[in-house]
Design a protein around this motif. Structure first.
Motif, PDB file in Angstrom:
ATOM      1  N   GLY A 136      62.043  38.935  69.437  1.00  0.00           N
ATOM      2  CA  GLY A 136      63.159  38.697  68.520  1.00  0.00           C
ATOM      3  C   GLY A 136      63.548  40.036  67.908  1.00  0.00           C
ATOM      4  N   ILE A 137      64.630  40.045  67.159  1.00  0.00           N
ATOM      5  CA  ILE A 137      65.044  41.309  66.528  1.00  0.00           C
ATOM      6  C   ILE A 137      65.644  40.998  65.161  1.00  0.00           C
ATOM      7  N   GLY A 138      65.728  42.008  64.294  1.00  0.00           N
ATOM      8  CA  GLY A 138      66.266  41.798  62.947  1.00  0.00           C
ATOM      9  C   GLY A 138      65.413  40.777  62.221  1.00  0.00           C
ATOM     10  N   GLY A 139      66.059  39.781  61.653  1.00  0.00           N
ATOM     11  CA  GLY A 139      65.326  38.774  60.893  1.00  0.00           C
ATOM     12  C   GLY A 139      64.396  37.936  61.760  1.00  0.00           C
ATOM     13  N   SER A 140      64.613  37.944  63.061  1.00  0.00           N
ATOM     14  CA  SER A 140      63.741  37.173  63.950  1.00  0.00           C
ATOM     15  C   SER A 140      62.535  38.006  64.395  1.00  0.00           C
ATOM     16  N   ASP A 141      62.376  39.171  63.784  1.00  0.00           N
ATOM     17  CA  ASP A 141      61.247  40.053  64.107  1.00  0.00           C
ATOM     18  C   ASP A 141      60.604  40.629  62.839  1.00  0.00           C
ATOM     19  N   SER A 197      65.349  33.526  68.169  1.00  0.00           N
ATOM     20  CA  SER A 197      66.712  34.004  67.948  1.00  0.00           C
ATOM     21  C   SER A 197      67.520  32.893  67.297  1.00  0.00           C
ATOM     22  N   LYS A 198      68.030  33.174  66.116  1.00  0.00           N
ATOM     23  CA  LYS A 198      68.811  32.157  65.413  1.00  0.00           C
ATOM     24  C   LYS A 198      69.963  31.687  66.298  1.00  0.00           C
ATOM     25  N   THR A 199      70.675  32.641  66.879  1.00  0.00           N
ATOM     26  CA  THR A 199      71.868  32.305  67.662  1.00  0.00           C
ATOM     27  C   THR A 199      71.547  32.050  69.133  1.00  0.00           C
ATOM     28  N   PHE A 200      70.407  32.500  69.590  1.00  0.00           N
ATOM     29  CA  PHE A 200      70.017  32.518  70.994  1.00  0.00           C
ATOM     30  C   PHE A 200      71.116  33.169  71.837  1.00  0.00           C
ATOM     31  N   GLU A 244      69.594  41.889  72.867  1.00  0.00           N
ATOM     32  CA  GLU A 244      68.248  42.472  72.945  1.00  0.00           C
ATOM     33  C   GLU A 244      67.208  41.397  73.247  1.00  0.00           C
ATOM     34  N   THR A 245      67.290  40.304  72.514  1.00  0.00           N
ATOM     35  CA  THR A 245      66.258  39.278  72.617  1.00  0.00           C
ATOM     36  C   THR A 245      66.310  38.567  73.965  1.00  0.00           C
ATOM     37  N   LEU A 246      67.530  38.221  74.399  1.00  0.00           N
ATOM     38  CA  LEU A 246      67.623  37.501  75.675  1.00  0.00           C
ATOM     39  C   LEU A 246      67.238  38.414  76.838  1.00  0.00           C
ATOM     40  N   GLY A 252      69.910  32.437  56.508  1.00  0.00           N
ATOM     41  CA  GLY A 252      70.297  33.738  57.056  1.00  0.00           C
ATOM     42  C   GLY A 252      69.128  34.337  57.827  1.00  0.00           C
ATOM     43  N   GLY A 253      69.415  35.117  58.859  1.00  0.00           N
ATOM     44  CA  GLY A 253      68.350  35.705  59.671  1.00  0.00           C
ATOM     45  C   GLY A 253      67.335  36.453  58.821  1.00  0.00           C
ATOM     46  N   ARG A 254      67.814  37.233  57.869  1.00  0.00           N
ATOM     47  CA  ARG A 254      66.907  38.066  57.053  1.00  0.00           C
ATOM     48  C   ARG A 254      66.205  37.250  55.964  1.00  0.00           C
ATOM     49  N   TYR A 255      66.548  35.971  55.879  1.00  0.00           N
ATOM     50  CA  TYR A 255      65.915  35.070  54.904  1.00  0.00           C
ATOM     51  C   TYR A 255      65.108  33.990  55.629  1.00  0.00           C
ATOM     52  N   GLN A 315      64.398  46.674  54.033  1.00  0.00           N
ATOM     53  CA  GLN A 315      65.641  47.372  54.397  1.00  0.00           C
ATOM     54  C   GLN A 315      66.656  46.389  54.951  1.00  0.00           C
ATOM     55  N   GLN A 316      66.216  45.483  55.830  1.00  0.00           N
ATOM     56  CA  GLN A 316      67.185  44.513  56.342  1.00  0.00           C
ATOM     57  C   GLN A 316      67.615  43.560  55.237  1.00  0.00           C
ATOM     58  N   LEU A 317      66.614  43.071  54.474  1.00  0.00           N
ATOM     59  CA  LEU A 317      66.934  42.100  53.420  1.00  0.00           C
ATOM     60  C   LEU A 317      67.992  42.657  52.463  1.00  0.00           C
ATOM     61  N   ASP A 321      76.597  37.354  54.558  1.00  0.00           N
ATOM     62  CA  ASP A 321      77.157  37.589  55.890  1.00  0.00           C
ATOM     63  C   ASP A 321      76.728  38.989  56.343  1.00  0.00           C
ATOM     64  N   GLN A 322      77.075  39.365  57.567  1.00  0.00           N
ATOM     65  CA  GLN A 322      76.676  40.684  58.078  1.00  0.00           C
ATOM     66  C   GLN A 322      77.648  41.120  59.168  1.00  0.00           C
ATOM     67  N   TRP A 323      78.937  41.114  58.808  1.00  0.00           N
ATOM     68  CA  TRP A 323      79.960  41.448  59.807  1.00  0.00           C
ATOM     69  C   TRP A 323      79.816  42.883  60.278  1.00  0.00           C
ATOM     70  N   GLY A 324      79.204  43.711  59.468  1.00  0.00           N
ATOM     71  CA  GLY A 324      79.084  45.135  59.806  1.00  0.00           C
ATOM     72  C   GLY A 324      78.250  45.430  61.034  1.00  0.00           C
ATOM     73  N   VAL A 325      77.555  44.442  61.554  1.00  0.00           N
ATOM     74  CA  VAL A 325      76.756  44.716  62.753  1.00  0.00           C
ATOM     75  C   VAL A 325      77.513  44.333  64.029  1.00  0.00           C
ATOM     76  N   GLU A 326      78.702  43.735  63.856  1.00  0.00           N
ATOM     77  CA  GLU A 326      79.384  43.166  65.024  1.00  0.00           C
ATOM     78  C   GLU A 326      80.053  44.199  65.928  1.00  0.00           C
ATOM     79  N   GLY A 330      79.510  47.350  66.692  1.00  0.00           N
ATOM     80  CA  GLY A 330      78.612  48.073  67.603  1.00  0.00           C
ATOM     81  C   GLY A 330      78.166  47.190  68.763  1.00  0.00           C
ATOM     82  N   LYS A 331      77.893  45.905  68.451  1.00  0.00           N
ATOM     83  CA  LYS A 331      77.467  44.975  69.502  1.00  0.00           C
ATOM     84  C   LYS A 331      78.572  44.814  70.541  1.00  0.00           C
ATOM     85  N   GLN A 332      79.824  44.633  70.058  1.00  0.00           N
ATOM     86  CA  GLN A 332      80.961  44.439  70.978  1.00  0.00           C
ATOM     87  C   GLN A 332      81.156  45.666  71.847  1.00  0.00           C
TER      88      GLN A 332
HETATM   89  O1  F6P Z   1      71.657  42.422  63.101  1.00  0.00           O
HETATM   90  C1  F6P Z   1      72.463  41.308  63.036  1.00  0.00           C
HETATM   91  C2  F6P Z   1      71.691  40.050  63.139  1.00  0.00           C
HETATM   92  O2  F6P Z   1      72.607  39.016  63.206  1.00  0.00           O
HETATM   93  C3  F6P Z   1      70.716  39.837  61.991  1.00  0.00           C
HETATM   94  O3  F6P Z   1      71.310  39.354  60.853  1.00  0.00           O
HETATM   95  C4  F6P Z   1      69.749  38.903  62.620  1.00  0.00           C
HETATM   96  O4  F6P Z   1      68.582  38.781  61.872  1.00  0.00           O
HETATM   97  C5  F6P Z   1      69.569  39.566  63.965  1.00  0.00           C
HETATM   98  O5  F6P Z   1      70.864  40.017  64.307  1.00  0.00           O
HETATM   99  C6  F6P Z   1      69.022  38.696  65.057  1.00  0.00           C
HETATM  100  O6  F6P Z   1      69.832  37.597  65.291  1.00  0.00           O
HETATM  101  P1  F6P Z   1      69.311  36.339  66.075  1.00  0.00           P
HETATM  102  O7  F6P Z   1      68.160  35.772  65.328  1.00  0.00           O
HETATM  103  O8  F6P Z   1      70.476  35.403  66.148  1.00  0.00           O
HETATM  104  O9  F6P Z   1      68.879  36.794  67.448  1.00  0.00           O
END
Ligand code: F6P
Length: 559
Positions: free
Chosen positions: A157-162, A211-214, A218-220, A281-284, A363-365, A515-520, A522-524
């Protein structure tokens, strides 16, 4: 929460008064402590099992009084109530923010009903499923495809899922079941997965795809890489003969997600998937099913104590009067430091090696929550927002960056965290090593607060030309947080404390901390650029000259 309840903080009477007060303030902790022998006791507070001393901050009675007025003017108490009640305070995603519901006891009264749904029942149904699974893995009832007991749980997992699971696993390692360990893969850098699985036995390894969103790249990607590693190694060991590969994946992969439909597409049996909800939220989320690796390795009992710790801090934050409410006080203090004293960063310095990932977790929180330039109603913010959080465990930091905190030109508020009782009592001859460690903890905040004058330096016989370099100005603000021991409950309390501090700051700034639109972006862009990196000249030609040059460098240098 309606955006109509958001108040622009700089327009409040309290803000203007705080501004004037900060300019008139002649901070001098030495004098303040001399003049008021009660200062430490007046400014020390209890929240659940935490003892929190705010007295070494650059605050007076008037500062606190004005910060309380500010809290009133920005409707902090109403906003707090809205969060706990499940109102959609995450306005840009139109969601409730209910991580506090994840740790409510099953028999909490009245039950929490949000959007027509009994949230308590949902939470405890998933917890029961997670605990049942954890018990089966711990007892050996759940085995890998060859019937071997699981020894290593690998969380992908990554971010809040890690960050939450890895931080808590490291913090509570002494509670791990002997023979069971956890590892964590987060980075899409293939080194991360390669190094993590290198010495593992696939037959005794269980992967948890978190992964919250699956839908996280990175995670997949890492999950597919690990699935391939598992099947290749099992095949080569002859462990798959007469067996279906699908059964191997089902025995060695489980998932945690809010998107259970996507889990099935990966080949994971939805029976072995643990859900949570979009109001986490992922970080929560470390206290949701995202904590499954913790429930397995540390055990359901430990996880329950961990959740109870969160809840104790939630209850303190929800019910304590603001003047004694530690998350409220610390959040408002951060506002004071950032917006009136000009602090740009905030150090978190745990004096406990087990908390070595706590600053990274925070830092993420804090920064994903409050790194915003737009308010919840879409208007630009009117003042500085989220400060940079950073830190390392003491005493290592003392021999690295503390120089700048002590004598640099910047104001760096710092939280010092320590525990009275060590996990590993150790003697060096007659000397108790934990006591020596704590002496450093106490010494640092004392040095930062009270400094050392030129006369004191001279009195030590220092040559006059060296005196200025050896002077410590003092008046460098710190908060000391202590507890008896780093237990699962105390760790839950600490996490919840910082969650609520972050919330309080977001309320004052009028931003959506959830929310966390600021990460979008770079992903795109990463997805758009991927073909160019693989050599697609047409896509490469569409890029700006710097990006083109960098990709060209890669293409010319890859072997
Ligand atoms: O970095 C953006 C983010 O959406 C975080 O808020 C989240 O914790 C992380 O990616 C991982 O997301 P997911 O759990 O959906 O894979």
């Amino acid at each position: 929460m309606s955006v109509n309840t958001i108040v622009d903080p700089v327009t409040t009477t309290a803000w203007k008064a705080l501004d004037a007060h900060s300019q008139a303030l002649d901070a001098n902790l030495r004098t303040w402590f001399e003049q008021d022998p009660q200062r430490a006791s007046k400014l020390s507070f209890t929240a659940a099992d935490l003892h929190v001393d705010l007295s070494k901050n650059l605050i007076t009675d008037e500062t606190l009084d004005l910060l309380m007025k500010l809290a009133g003017e920005v409707n902090l108490e109403d906003r707090r109530a809205a969060m706990f009640a499940g109102e959609h305070i995450n306005v840009t995603e139109d969601r409730a923010v209910l991580h506090t519901a994840l740790r409510r006891p099953a028999d909490a009264q009245p039950p929490l009903i949000v959007d027509g749904q009994n949230v308590d029942e949902d939470v405890h149904e998933v917890l029961a499923k997670v605990y049942d699974f954890a018990d089966r893995v711990r007892s050996g009832e759940w085995t890998g495809i060859t019937g071997q007991q699981i020894e290593t749980v690998v969380n992908i997992g990554i971010g809040g899922s890690d960050l939450g699971p890895v931080m808590v696993y490291e913090a509570l390692k002494p509670y791990a079941q002997p023979g069971l360990t956890a590892r964590f893969i987060s980075n899409i850098d293939p080194t991360d997965a390669a190094e993590t699985v290198a010495d593992l036995d696939p037959e005794t390894t269980l992967f948890i795809v978190a992964s919250k969103t699956f839908g996280t790249l990175e995670t997949l990607t890492n999950a597919r890489v690990c699935r391939e590693w598992l099947l290749t190694n099992l095949r080569e060991a002859g462990a798959l003969e007469g067996k279906d590969e699908k059964d191997a994946v089902a025995a060695h992969f489980v998932a945690v997600s809010t998107a259970l439909d996507k889990v099935a597409d990966f080949g994971i049996d939805p029976e072995n998937a643990f859900g949570f909800w979009n109001w986490v939220g992922g970080r929560y989320s470390v206290d949701s099913a995202i904590g499954t690796p913790l429930a397995i390795v540390l055990g359901p009992d430990v996880f329950e104590q961990f959740l109870a710790g969160f809840h104790a801090m939630d209850e303190h934050f929800r019910t304590a009067p603001l003047a004694e409410n530690v998350p409220a006080l610390m959040g408002l203090l951060n506002i004071w430091n950032v917006n009136f004293l000009g602090a740009e960063t905030h150090a978190v310095l745990p004096y406990d090696q087990y908390l070595h990932r706590f600053p990274a977790y925070l830092q993420q929180l804090t920064m994903e929550s409050n790194g915003k330039s737009v308010r919840a109603d879409g208007t630009p913010v009117t003042t500085e927002t989220g400060e940079v959080f950073w830190g390392e465990p003491g005493t290592n930091g003392q021999h690295a960056f503390y120089q700048l905190i002590h004598q640099g030109t910047r104001l760096i508020p710092a939280d010092f965290i320590a525990f009275a009782n060590p996990v590993h009592p150790t003697k060096d001859g007659e000397q108790d090593v934990h006591e020596l460690f704590l002496a450093n903890f106490f010494a640092q905040t004392k040095a930062l607060a009270f400094g050392k004058t030129a006369d004191e330096v001279r009195a030590e016989g220092t040559a006059e030309e060296i005196v200025p370099a050896r002077v410590f100005s003092g008046d460098r603000p710190t908060t000391s947080i202590m507890a008896s021991q780093l237990t699962p409950s105390v760790l839950g309390q600490l996490i919840a404390l910082y969650e609520h501090i972050t919330f309080v700051q977001g309320v004052v700034w009028g931003i959506d901390s959830f929310d966390q639109w600021g990460v979008e972006l770079g992903k795109q862009l990463a997805l758009q650029l991927a073909p160019a990196v693989s050599g697609d000249r047409e896509v490469l030609a569409q890029q700006d000259s710097s990006t083109q040059g960098l990709i060209e460098f890669y293409l010319n240098n890859r072997k």
